[in-house]
Design an enzyme around this catalytic site. Structure first.
Site, mmCIF file in Angstrom:
data_model
loop_
_atom_site.group_PDB
_atom_site.id
_atom_site.type_symbol
_atom_site.label_atom_id
_atom_site.label_comp_id
_atom_site.label_asym_id
_atom_site.label_seq_id
_atom_site.Cartn_x
_atom_site.Cartn_y
_atom_site.Cartn_z
ATOM 1 N N GLU A 43 0.631 -1.322 -0.009
ATOM 2 C CA GLU A 43 0.098 0.027 -0.048
ATOM 3 C C GLU A 43 0.926 1.201 -0.019
ATOM 4 O OE1 GLU A 43 -2.639 2.572 3.322
ATOM 5 O OE2 GLU A 43 -2.581 0.378 3.370
ATOM 6 N N THR A 73 -4.822 6.046 2.563
ATOM 7 C CA THR A 73 -5.306 7.666 2.901
ATOM 8 C C THR A 73 -6.097 8.030 2.001
ATOM 9 O OG1 THR A 73 -3.066 7.295 3.907
ATOM 10 C CG2 THR A 73 -4.330 9.274 4.320
ATOM 11 N N LYS A 133 -10.604 -2.374 7.579
ATOM 12 C CA LYS A 133 -9.288 -1.898 8.261
ATOM 13 C C LYS A 133 -9.707 -1.442 9.569
ATOM 14 C CE LYS A 133 -6.329 1.983 8.184
ATOM 15 N NZ LYS A 133 -5.521 3.000 7.282
#
Length: 209
Positions: A43, A73, A133
């Site tokens: 990521e 993000t 998450k």
């Protein structure tokens, strides 16, 4: 598989590497190091537009090695579009925003939203999001995952935030499907241990979502 299913992405993977705020060259170097160790999923957070070149570079490197790179993000539909245009295989967010999840779906990539409470987890599930998450995982603790699995057994969690080689195994034992590790990858004392986690019981991680 649901529209937001991560089963094929995380099949056989127990560790995901987060490469945050690094120059493109360093991002690619550490991504290749992770892939060499058997850590297949990377990521690259794109909190600012300046991070997009690093994401594009990692995506290109991953394409050469048949490895997946996601964008982290991602907290707006516009950033979803930018990540998709850069070739990201998935998007990740620190919190739960259903508009962002819907934007990812429109672009044909799964979205991994952040949750920290059973209420958020249930809301995500009701929207078709079964891979979540958990953030910040180190504050929630391994027992949180065992508790949430009781009423919400269909959810699959990626533990993020404060995870390193010292505590990752405890989260995996508690039922977490994947642990996401950031700066620990650059610590030589931890790399071998993270690689062992990435290799251990790979078959048990390869479950349908």
């Amino acid at each position: 598989m649901t529209a937001h299913g991560f089963g094929p992405i995380f099949a056989g993977s127990r560790v995901m590497v987060i490469l945050r705020d690094l120059p493109s060259q360093e991002t690619v170097r550490l991504a290749n190091r992770a892939w060499d160790l058997g850590i297949d999923v990377v990521e690259v957070p794109v909190r600012t537009p300046e991070a997009m070149p690093a994401l594009r570079a990692a995506v290109a490197a991953g394409r050469d090695r048949d490895r997946l790179v996601g964008a982290g993000t991602v907290f707006s539909p516009e950033r979803v579009r930018q990540a998709a245009d850069a070739g990201a295989a998935f998007t990740v967010a620190p919190g739960l925003d259903l508009a962002v999840a819907d934007a990812a779906l429109r672009h044909g990539i799964p979205h991994l939203p952040g949750v920290a409470t059973p209420t958020e987890a249930q809301r995500a599930r009701d929207h078709g999001l079964t891979w979540l998450k958990a953030f910040p995982a180190v504050s929630l603790g391994p027992q949180w995952f065992k508790a949430v699995a009781g009423p919400l057994p269909e959810l699959r969690f990626v533990a993020t935030g404060g995870i390193d080689a010292g505590n990752a195994a405890g989260f995996l034992v508690a039922g977490v499907r994947v642990v996401a590790v950031g700066s620990a990858l650059s610590d030589p004392a931890q790399i071998d241990r993270l690689a062992e986690l990435a290799r251990d019981d790979r078959d048990t991680a390869a479950r349908p979502d």
